[in-house]
Write a protein that holds these residues in place. Structure first.
Motif, PDB file in Angstrom:
ATOM      1  N   PRO A 565      21.731 -15.320 -53.517  1.00 59.21           N
ATOM      2  CA  PRO A 565      20.830 -16.021 -54.443  1.00 59.21           C
ATOM      3  C   PRO A 565      20.760 -17.510 -54.079  1.00 59.21           C
ATOM      4  CG  PRO A 565      22.372 -14.619 -55.636  1.00 59.21           C
ATOM      5  CD  PRO A 565      22.815 -14.620 -54.224  1.00 59.21           C
ATOM      6  N   LYS A 566      19.589 -18.122 -54.272  1.00 55.60           N
ATOM      7  CA  LYS A 566      19.405 -19.528 -53.901  1.00 55.60           C
ATOM      8  C   LYS A 566      20.446 -20.425 -54.565  1.00 55.60           C
ATOM      9  CE  LYS A 566      14.555 -19.620 -52.632  1.00 55.60           C
ATOM     10  NZ  LYS A 566      13.196 -19.852 -53.099  1.00 55.60           N
ATOM     11  N   ARG A 567      20.820 -20.083 -55.783  1.00 55.69           N
ATOM     12  CA  ARG A 567      21.799 -20.917 -56.508  1.00 55.69           C
ATOM     13  C   ARG A 567      23.083 -21.093 -55.689  1.00 55.69           C
ATOM     14  NH1 ARG A 567      22.268 -19.903 -62.732  1.00 55.69           N
ATOM     15  NH2 ARG A 567      20.963 -21.752 -62.775  1.00 55.69           N
ATOM     16  N   TYR A 568      23.485 -20.047 -54.942  1.00 55.34           N
ATOM     17  CA  TYR A 568      24.725 -20.101 -54.160  1.00 55.34           C
ATOM     18  C   TYR A 568      24.641 -21.150 -53.045  1.00 55.34           C
ATOM     19  CZ  TYR A 568      26.801 -15.787 -56.110  1.00 55.34           C
ATOM     20  OH  TYR A 568      27.369 -14.839 -56.921  1.00 55.34           O
ATOM     21  N   PHE A 569      23.418 -21.358 -52.513  1.00 53.49           N
ATOM     22  CA  PHE A 569      23.235 -22.329 -51.428  1.00 53.49           C
ATOM     23  C   PHE A 569      22.913 -23.733 -51.953  1.00 53.49           C
ATOM     24  CE2 PHE A 569      21.972 -18.300 -49.247  1.00 53.49           C
ATOM     25  CZ  PHE A 569      22.856 -18.344 -48.186  1.00 53.49           C
ATOM     26  N   GLU A 570      22.262 -23.771 -53.113  1.00 57.99           N
ATOM     27  CA  GLU A 570      21.701 -25.052 -53.567  1.00 57.99           C
ATOM     28  C   GLU A 570      22.518 -25.762 -54.631  1.00 57.99           C
ATOM     29  OE1 GLU A 570      17.586 -24.406 -54.561  1.00 57.99           O
ATOM     30  OE2 GLU A 570      17.161 -23.576 -52.571  1.00 57.99           O
ATOM     31  N   GLU A 571      23.338 -25.025 -55.387  1.00 54.91           N
ATOM     32  CA  GLU A 571      24.090 -25.672 -56.461  1.00 54.91           C
ATOM     33  C   GLU A 571      25.584 -25.491 -56.204  1.00 54.91           C
ATOM     34  OE1 GLU A 571      22.871 -24.458 -60.447  1.00 54.91           O
ATOM     35  OE2 GLU A 571      20.888 -23.945 -59.670  1.00 54.91           O
ATOM     36  N   ALA A 572      26.293 -26.611 -56.104  1.00 57.63           N
ATOM     37  CA  ALA A 572      27.747 -26.521 -55.986  1.00 57.63           C
ATOM     38  C   ALA A 572      28.318 -26.184 -57.360  1.00 57.63           C
ATOM     39  CB  ALA A 572      28.311 -27.841 -55.491  1.00 57.63           C
TER      40      ALA A 572
END
Lengths: 619, 122
Positions: A565-572
């Motif tokens: 999911p994008k959240r895994y790459f974009e949000e620490a």
């Protein structure tokens, strides 16, 4: 002899039943269970096969050693998934699989669609299709009771769907007993589309054993060794809820749809000890020495009188912490509701979490959702479960699972954390990189059970890891180094374990000292007379996993889909022990490259021809 | 010597039945075992192991001119004896009853009962 077990082909459109032996050659290539299921499914699978059509087969398969002495006695139910639109496959415990073996069968291939509700009765190799008009609409526990009454035999084991499956909710489960489920990938909706309410089975046939004395002696030896491990002892005492504490302490739990990854001290409310006041004993699946399942009873309060089995960690996480819900009694009740309706608790929690985050951000409001969807609102969660199963109001939208993205709009997509159109579960994988890769590559979409190299949490010395995995692997949980190798190894091992019918918890999933290929090889030989070297077993695992990959390739799946999911790459991760952890594209690609290379797939994730030839999959 | 049952501990795994048939008959058949688990799996979730209590009266031998001590040592019994057992403790399948012969002094079911529901009492 295990080899005498048969396969039944049932066509509900034609009202026909055919029974055939399982060829020895097929056993040698795929063992049984998930392995033979995949072979059978591959004969039907295409990118334009509609999962809810008559042409999509529903395949039941017991492991090679299900019903015998071993490390559990499990089965798989396999089809094209109406939830993801890709490969569907779900593993189930309980007694049903063993009973099917006792009835002389190891696999069922159910094709077609009945015009009216029916159920299938199997008794010692004989099959009959019966009317199920009166059962339609009943929940999964009542259905089982009514069938036993109708057949006047309390020893029938029944796998059935509830109202959710009848209503074609895309994440419906097939259920047996009080809580066992082939929960994931919507196998219940496939069953519902066929108007097949249940399969009832009763068997009293002998299961012949190749070398009874040595088999028994060897089993006792492995059993005693297994029962000495701390892990199995802890599972027998606390069950899977003990995993909740660990995930929360380390910071790899899904909180509020993965906006956070720990609830710190608030986690006490959902830990294994918090279940103690409701637990009334421990239970086992057929043939399992570990007894990791709780029996529970709620004696007072809002949910007084609720009794049953469970809940497991996956349900506590999915219907609890993921939704900001810390009311354990509510979670137990919500789990029971899902079980009764025949809904997958994991997917139900994931889609509700998605809706709650959309509500939090004002992207949907009460005009759409009927009731406010606030984090931790237990009553709203229960209402949604009722409405999803009954396809009422907003529940009808969520019943579409990831396909509801089309209804909820482009902006909603970011907040449904899914992989290959299948939602992630009760955990967050930004800290453990091996877990992250395993979710990205799983052949049934975001699923931890395809690989989950849980040994990674033990931080074993690297020389030990090298010995197990045959190459360098970092012992650091958050490191990506060597984790492609780790995931590759466990994917193959788990495919073998499922094909034999064993339970993850009794194998190397739990402890480096737990049984693996060597012990499997010996048990198979002594019980069935079929000989496989550990290396040959591993090749079978490769064959099963690569065949699954080939089915996905038919759907156009490749490297672009083996992602997170994008959240895994974009949000620490914003706070807690895993604060700052995020997935780096560069490191993720390195893991993926190593993983493809070991599988013998090209850099786009497509199995190479020479490898298909080696595995006999090039026909 | 007899096997004492602690019902509350039984997990319902059926391993006792499996090893009973394997030990005596060299095959696996949970219905051809001297011990059986009654499961209330869709109700209370309680499990009840049932097997011969090795009682002194041996009402099971109703009117038979046999020596009780010798019969105790046998696994395969005739079906009628099950009907006379006041505890309904004998399993029956295919015209035979299955009686607990204590495996000649080393009960195998106890060895695999990991939850500790079965104990040897001397």
């Amino acid at each position: 002899m295990a080899l005498k077990r048969k396969i039944a082909f049932i066509d509900l459109s034609k009202n026909s039943i055919e029974i055939a032996p399982v060829p020895v050659d097929l056993r040698r290539k795929f063992l049984g269970g998930r392995g033979i299921n995949m072979y059978l499914l591959s004969k039907f699978y295409s990118s334009d096969l509609d999962p809810l059509s008559a042409e999509n087969p529903l395949i039941f398969g017991t492991g090679l050693l299900s019903g015998m002495l071993g490390f559990g006695s499990r089965m798989n139910i396999t089809s094209k998934s109406p939830e993801s639109g890709h490969l569907g496959d779900s593993n189930m415990g309980g007694d049903f699989g063993a009973e099917l073996v006792k009835a002389g069968l190891s696999h069922l291939v159910i094709e077609g669609k009945s015009p009216t509700p029916v159920y299938l009765v199997i008794r010692n190799g004989g099959l009959e299709i019966r009317d199920a008009e009166k059962l339609w609409g009943q929940d999964t526990v009542e259905t089982q009771k009514l069938i036993r009454q109708e057949l006047a035999d309390e020893k029938y084991h029944v796998a059935c769907i509830g109202p959710a499956g009848e209503n074609l909710v895309r994440f419906s489960a097939i259920r047996t007993g009080m809580k066992n489920a082939a929960g994931r990938t919507g196998m219940g909706a496939v069953m519902g589309s066929k108007k097949l309410k249940a399969v009832a089975v009763r068997g009293t046939l002998d299961i012949a054993v190749s070398d009874p004395k040595t088999y028994f002696r060897y089993y006792l030896k492995t059993l005693n060794k297994l029962m000495e491990t701390k892990w199995v002892q802890a599972l027998g005492r606390y069950g899977t809820p003990l995993l909740f504490q660990y995930a929360n302490a380390m910071g790899f739990l899904s909180i509020r749809n993965n906006q956070f990854t720990t609830i710190g001290d608030q986690g006490y409310a959902l830990e294994a000890e918090a279940l103690e006041p409701f637990a009334t004993g421990m239970l086992s699946c057929f043939g399992c020495p570990a007894h990791c399942r709780h029996r529970f009873s709620i004696e007072e309060g809002r949910f007084k009188g609720t009794k049953g089995e469970g809940p497991e960690y996956a349900s506590i996480g999915s219907l609890g912490s993921k939704l900001g819900n810390l009311d354990l009694q509510n979670i137990i009740y919500a789990t029971e509701l899902c079980n009764r309706y025949g809904l997958d608790t994991i997917s139900a929690g994931s889609y509700i979490a998605w809706a709650m985050e959309l509500f939090q951000r004002g992207m949907i409001n009460q005009d759409t959702t009927d009731v406010p969807l606030r984090w931790g609102d237990g009553e709203a969660i229960l209402r949604l479960i009722h409405d999803i199963a009954g396809r009422k109001g907003f529940g009808d939208i969520l019943a579409e699972g990831a396909f509801a993205k089309k209804i909820l709009g482009e902006a909603s997509k970011y907040y449904l954390l899914d992989i290959k159109n299948f939602p992630i579960e009760m955990t967050d994988e930004r800290l453990p990189k091996s877990f992250a890769l395993g979710m990205a590559t799983s052949t049934r979409g975001a699923c931890h059970m395809r690989s989950r190299p849980s040994l990674d949490v033990l931080s074993l010395p690297e020389e030990v890891l090298k010995k197990i995995y045959g190459g360098p692997v970092s012992s650091r949980f958050s490191s990506h180094v060597g984790k492609g190798r780790m995931v590759w190894w466990h994917e193959i091992f788990n495919a073998v374990s499922d094909a034999v019918g064993f339970c993850r918890f009794l194998t190397i999933f739990s402890s480096p000292h737990a049984p693996q290929y060597q012990q499997f090889s010996r048990l198979i030989a002594l019980s069935t007379g079929l000989t496989f070297t550990p290396k040959e077993l591993k090749t079978i695992g490769e064959r099963i996993y690569t065949l699954e990959r080939m089915l996905l390739v038919k759907d156009g799946i490749s490297r672009k889909d083996d992602t997170l999911p994008k959240r895994y790459f974009e949000e620490a991760i914003p706070e807690g022990p895993a604060q700052g952890e995020v997935i780096s594209h560069k490191e993720f690609d390195e893991m993926l490259d190593e993983y493809y290379r070991l599988h013998g797939w090209d850099e786009d994730g497509i199995p190479e021809k020479k490898n298909l030839k080696r595995l006999g999959l090039d026909e | 010597m007899r096997i004492k049952v602690d019902e509350a501990q039984c997990s319902g795994c059926h391993l006792c039945e499996m090893v009973c048939s394997l030990f005596h008959l060299g095959t696996m058949n949970t219905e051809k075992a001297a011990i059986r688990i009654h499961k209330d799996d869709l109700g209370t979730s309680l499990n009840t192991p049932v097997l011969c209590r090795q009682c002194k009266e041996m009402k099971c031998l109703h009117g038979e001119k046999v020596i009780g001590a010798q019969e105790r040592k046998k696994f395969l019994w005739k079906k009628t004896r099950a009907e006379y057992c006041p505890f309904h403790a004998l399993s029956v399948l295919g015209g035979k009853a299955f009686h607990c012969d204590l495996c000649g002094g080393k009960p195998q079911c106890v060895k695999v009962c990991t939850p500790g529901a079965l104990h040897i009492v001397k």
